[in-house]
Design an enzyme around this catalytic site. Structure first.
Site, PDB file in Angstrom:
ATOM      1  N   GLY A  49       6.444  -5.262   2.053  1.00 30.81           N
ATOM      2  CA  GLY A  49       7.827  -5.713   2.022  1.00 30.81           C
ATOM      3  C   GLY A  49       8.095  -6.585   0.811  1.00 30.81           C
ATOM      4  O   GLY A  49       7.360  -6.552  -0.180  1.00 30.81           O
ATOM      5  N   CYS A  50       9.149  -7.369   0.881  1.00 30.37           N
ATOM      6  CA  CYS A  50       9.546  -8.225  -0.238  1.00 30.37           C
ATOM      7  C   CYS A  50       8.386  -9.091  -0.712  1.00 30.37           C
ATOM      8  O   CYS A  50       7.752  -9.783   0.074  1.00 30.37           O
ATOM      9  CB  CYS A  50      10.717  -9.105   0.193  1.00 30.37           C
TER      10      CYS A  50
END
Length: 220
Positions: A49-50
């Site tokens: 993810g981020c």
């Protein structure tokens, strides 16, 4: 989704004097320059993810010296944030972790990774959707591959996650450092709604599940 990145770059330039764990990084054309591992360091790469949250999660672990945000797992050479976000490069937002194996083992690092994000969500993490947010554990040797498999089996057998893990296992090829504006973003922008609502819960989740691996100052 995250706020407009042009605004974030402007804000970071304005706050350029902030203390940062990657102050030691050199930059070239706005991108971080990847440092060479020291004699007592090994490196490992993950995508979950981020990279703002993942970088912070890894930085809080004992034995981790530095963590660089960047891009890995794709085909395009020297990608930038705009191209990766447009899903045009095959890369995922990733981190490269520099750690002391005498303090934290590769297996422990992998364990922390699986609790630092949701490894059951295909092509996304929470509100961030797309292949650039997919879950990947990169390995550099057959032994690292076996270690990742062992950890994945333990996580699945624990039934902590209701759904099966969808994390990709990929041989490491190349890691491209991201723009300097992304390095230590979590700490420099703790006031942002995205950081407070999306990134911080991931960090707190990791702390709660592997407290023995987290530096004591982050547990109080």
């Amino acid at each position: 989704m995250r706020p407009d990145f042009l605004f974030m770059i402007a804000a970071l330039l304005f706050l350029g004097g902030c203390t940062s764990d990657t102050q030691h990084l050199q930059s070239r054309n706005g991108f971080a320059v990847l440092p060479a591992p020291q004699r007592n360091e090994k490196v490992a790469d993950f995508a979950g993810g981020c990279f703002w949250a993942m970088q912070e999660c890894m930085l809080e672990l004992k034995g981790v010296h530095k963590v660089i945000s960047g891009y890995a797992g794709g085909q395009t050479r020297n990608p930038d944030y705009t191209a990766v976000s447009a899903k045009n490069t095959g890369h995922a937002e990733s981190v490269q972790v520099y750690y002391d194996p005498s303090v934290i083992s590769y297996e422990q690092l992998v364990s922390a990774f699986f609790y630092a994000h949701d490894p059951t969500q295909m092509d996304g993490q929470g509100p961030d959707l797309g292949s650039d947010y997919r879950s990947i554990a990169f390995y550099r040797s057959p032994q690292e591959y076996k270690t990742i498999r062992v950890v994945m089996d333990k996580v699945e057998q624990s039934h902590y996650y209701a759904d099966p893990l969808v994390t990709e296992l990929k041989p490491f090829e190349v890691f491209y450092p991201a723009e300097m504006a992304h390095q230590d973003y979590y700490r420099a922008h703790s006031w942002e709604p995205y950081i407070r609502r999306v990134s911080k819960p991931k960090v707190l989740k990791m702390r709660s599940h592997v407290p023995s691996l987290v530096r004591s100052e982050y547990l109080h």
